[in-house]
Design a protein around this motif. Structure first.
Motif, PDB file in Angstrom:
ATOM      1  N   CYS A  84       0.864  -1.184   0.000  1.00 10.96           N
ATOM      2  CA  CYS A  84       0.000   0.000   0.000  1.00 10.96           C
ATOM      3  C   CYS A  84       0.905   1.240   0.000  1.00 10.96           C
ATOM      4  O   CYS A  84       1.809   1.341   0.834  1.00 10.96           O
ATOM      5  CB  CYS A  84      -0.881   0.034   1.242  1.00 10.96           C
ATOM      6  N   GLU A 116       0.654   4.113   1.192  1.00  9.58           N
ATOM      7  CA  GLU A 116       0.764   4.849   2.453  1.00  9.58           C
ATOM      8  C   GLU A 116       1.724   4.199   3.441  1.00  9.58           C
ATOM      9  O   GLU A 116       2.101   4.820   4.440  1.00  9.58           O
ATOM     10  CB  GLU A 116      -0.618   5.059   3.085  1.00  9.58           C
ATOM     11  N   ARG A 140      -5.610  -2.930   4.336  1.00 10.06           N
ATOM     12  CA  ARG A 140      -6.173  -1.717   4.923  1.00 10.06           C
ATOM     13  C   ARG A 140      -7.353  -2.016   5.839  1.00 10.06           C
ATOM     14  O   ARG A 140      -7.571  -1.308   6.834  1.00 10.06           O
ATOM     15  CB  ARG A 140      -6.624  -0.763   3.810  1.00 10.06           C
ATOM     16  N   ASN A 161      -7.499  -0.608   9.513  1.00  9.92           N
ATOM     17  CA  ASN A 161      -8.624   0.188  10.000  1.00  9.92           C
ATOM     18  C   ASN A 161      -9.251  -0.419  11.255  1.00  9.92           C
ATOM     19  O   ASN A 161      -9.637   0.300  12.179  1.00  9.92           O
ATOM     20  CB  ASN A 161      -9.688   0.347   8.911  1.00  9.92           C
TER      21      ASN A 161
END
Lengths: 461, 461
Positions: free
Chosen positions: A287, A289, A351, A355
């Motif tokens: 990812c 990020e 993700r 989360n």
């Protein structure tokens, strides 16, 4: 001597294969349907299986129905349910349908791939998949087969570390002579997985030459480049030969990240082999990020990460990439852009866990009795019940964790960092949903409340 | 940031799992039905797969139908068909329905067993099965958990060897100091599997300290105890420290058997760690008529054998047993009698292969153009076309083997022993029947006839 022309038992006939295999599929599917009904951590006592199984292998074949009944009665009670959505203990080991059917194909064809001709597809598919995975991680092209680097699929980080240490050791011993092996020194932080020390010993480097450098809360348990440089300088003065530096991206105890770029510069300066162990958090780096945690990777000689942890690959799978040292100088990275802004399923998978971990973290942070001990970076939340007395705090959290795990409703593990006993909530089950995190938090609160009631008399002791 | 509460792709939902898995079962069953239709040895050229697969991993999921079509089109042509009954090449790698469904259960439950509590059943089942297997081999009780010995399941002989060498190395270095590692010496025959030298290097012993002792036709390529003793004496005089002796029961090249008892006595005399590598032929030793090849095992420190070769276990499985050195003095063997006169299925399986190998051996022996080069002991027949000129004999047999393999109708491999190029016919497919051996022999005769026609002009060159 009878005719050898036919087998009296058909060990691989096509109809038996199909029927038996499908019965096992149904059994496994049923297991997943019921997985939340089992206590997450096995509740058997050591030696439980000895009393359930005969002393010798069965003489005659048993029906598959009987075998599966034995699995249900004798094996399942002795399992800790790694695929349960209430498993928050060790770093996850993600099963998936794709991982399972891939393993079935591999096992079913039962191909042996020790050389190209032993099965060309095995060798070539491994190379192709390693390059695919390397591109997903945006590794510099020098780590890829297509860039004259390359890699190999291992079963575990331990194997990857052993091979890497041996390569590093031999590179240096070719210059200084094999008789100097006991002068070689390996550096890592006190948060590094114990598999590194195991590897050091396995390749013949004395364990007293393993520099286990201290970390602390002040650096969020990451390895201080200055401490590495100081240790190297001391060793050189003492006549040792600095060999190998291991950085970890996502440590086991608390998810700490070592500064790859700064450590890499030191490794280059002193000509050390530089390995990145990204067993768990490497998956997150697909990812964008999270990719910055690998910044500086071009300074590394090797990198390992385990798809069997967080990329939906059933056990076992560890990717190891190695860069030719001579190609390191030009740290050219093609950095293919193909994944940017492209939320693939695997990124979604990563993700969603991150989360859920954030959600859990905020639940913890909003309850004044608790604290998040080490900043969460990926899907691991390290927390504890607060207490002014350090000894009592450890005792309290140890009891809380035991109460949660003994309930069978969820499973977490602990760690000790900076002298503190912390509880590790590792989010990562393939089957996990928001409700499992919420239920876990309710369970923790409930057990914490029980404990505080019980503790009132204790406080007066 | 969207809600993380549900996955947009269901990576492990129960219905998808069942449907996809059963589709793969049908695919594998179909593969076995058709297995004799494929060329046994893959006929692709190096790099074939690069052109068939994309440069990067697919962005979006594909249907399982499409994936299986890719397997059919791109992977199967690149496979060498190890489960084909016409595979007579490397030592076999036996698949079976039992092995497959066992692997499915293991993969499906996806349990991680790195400690007892990580899944008690995994640890306890491993111990139980190791003792079962040890009893089938009539190992002395000191090799069993129940007799204070024990063992572990590895993936390969290489892993078993590395662990064993490291244990031996550390036992000795504790006495003489870690700085003397470059004095340690390892002994084996020139027929020993190359994995031993790999292991020696991996654990930090210089490869120049590996004594690769010559064997010859006169001893049927078994290791001469006298040559071992001479080498040890020479090394001691030169200041080396003899460490480790490896004997092989069933060598790769020609199925030779080292004299375990006599070598064991030398190992005891000089306090060497004594390892028995019975990777292939160890399986045969569950049959009383082959068990004598392990006579003297009580003098060994460790023993390894691979059920994934000849005991119907799909890849990977290597059993390693270790005996505590202090328990070696009393070489008490309970030698359980339970298997005597009891033709279990596994014994039948072993014997049917041995009988087929005998059949093939007699076919070779009855054709005056051919000779059996090394006496057959298990299921490996080493043979060649005779020729008075040694160089031409090698050339001739190399051509014969190539012609057989290129036909795609069967697959054998070669070896060089005592300077002779020999053809290895390793009988061992789970699916093999008498007709496959007979067809192989017809194929060999046919290609030999072709070759002798073509060779007439060559002879005149």
């Amino acid at each position: 001597m009878g005719s050898p022309s036919t087998n009296t038992f058909s060990s691989l006939d096509s109809n038996g294969f199909t029927n038996d295999s499908k019965m096992v599929i149904d059994f496994i599917a049923e297991y997943y349907k019921n997985i939340e009904n089992y206590p997450v951590q096995s509740q058997v006592k050591p030696g439980y299986l000895l009393t359930k199984l005969p002393d010798t292998a069965p003489y005659c074949p048993e029906s598959l129905e009987d075998v599966l009944k034995d699995v249900t009665d004798s094996i399942i009670p002795g399992l800790t349910h790694w695929q349960s959505p209430n498993f928050f203990a060790y770093f996850q080991s993600n099963a998936s349908t794709a991982g399972f059917v891939g393993e079935m194909l591999c096992t079913g064809l039962n191909v042996v791939g020790f050389s190209w001709i032993a099965s060309p597809a095995a060798t070539e598919l491994e190379s192709t998949v390693m390059d695919w995975m390397g591109k997903m991680l945006k590794l510099p092209s020098t780590f890829l087969f297509s860039g004259n680097g390359g890699g190999v699929l291992h079963g575990s980080t331990c194997e990857a570390i052993v091979c890497t240490l041996a390569a590093a050791r031999d590179r240096t011993l070719r210059n200084i002579g094999a008789e100097n092996i006991a002068k070689l020194v390996v550096y890592a932080s006190d948060q590094t997985h114990s598999t590194l020390l195991k590897g050091v010993k396995l390749v013949g480097i004395p364990s007293s030459n393993f520099r286990c450098l201290s970390t602390s809360f002040s650096s969020e348990f990451s390895l201080s480049p200055q401490s590495v440089e100081d240790a190297i300088e001391n060793d050189i003065k003492a006549g040792y030969v600095p060999l190998f530096l291991c950085a970890t991206v996502g440590t086991t105890a608390c998810g700490a990240v070592d500064p790859v770029m700064d450590l890499g510069k030191i490794a280059r300066k002193y000509n050390l082999w530089f390995h990145i162990d990204a067993a768990y958090a490497g998956s997150a780096c697909i990812c964008p990020e999270f990719r910055h945690y690998l910044d500086g990777i071009e300074l590394a000689d090797s990198l390992s990460m385990n798809p069997h942890k967080w990329l939906l690959t059933n056990m076992d799978c560890c990717c190891l990439w190695v860069q030719q040292p001579r190609l390191l100088i030009e740290s050219l990275s093609s950095n293919p852009e193909f994944l940017k802004n492209n939320a693939t399923n695997l990124m979604f998978h990563i993700r969603s866990h991150v989360n859920l971990a954030k959600r859990f973290e905020s639940l913890v942070a909003n309850d004044s009795r608790f604290e998040v001990v080490v900043p969460r970076r990926f899907s691991l939340v390290c927390f504890r019940l607060k207490h002014n007395d350090a000894c009592k705090a450890s005792e309290l959290n140890r009891k809380l964790l035991a109460a949660v795990n003994e309930s069978g409703r969820a499973f977490m593990t602990h760690s000790v960092v900076g002298g503190l006993f912390i509880i590790r909530c590792a989010v990562g089950s393939t089957l996990i949903e928001e409700r499992h995190v919420d239920d876990l938090w309710k369970l923790i609160q409930e057990k914490a409340a029980d404990l505080s009631k019980k503790l009132v008399p204790l406080e007066n002791e």
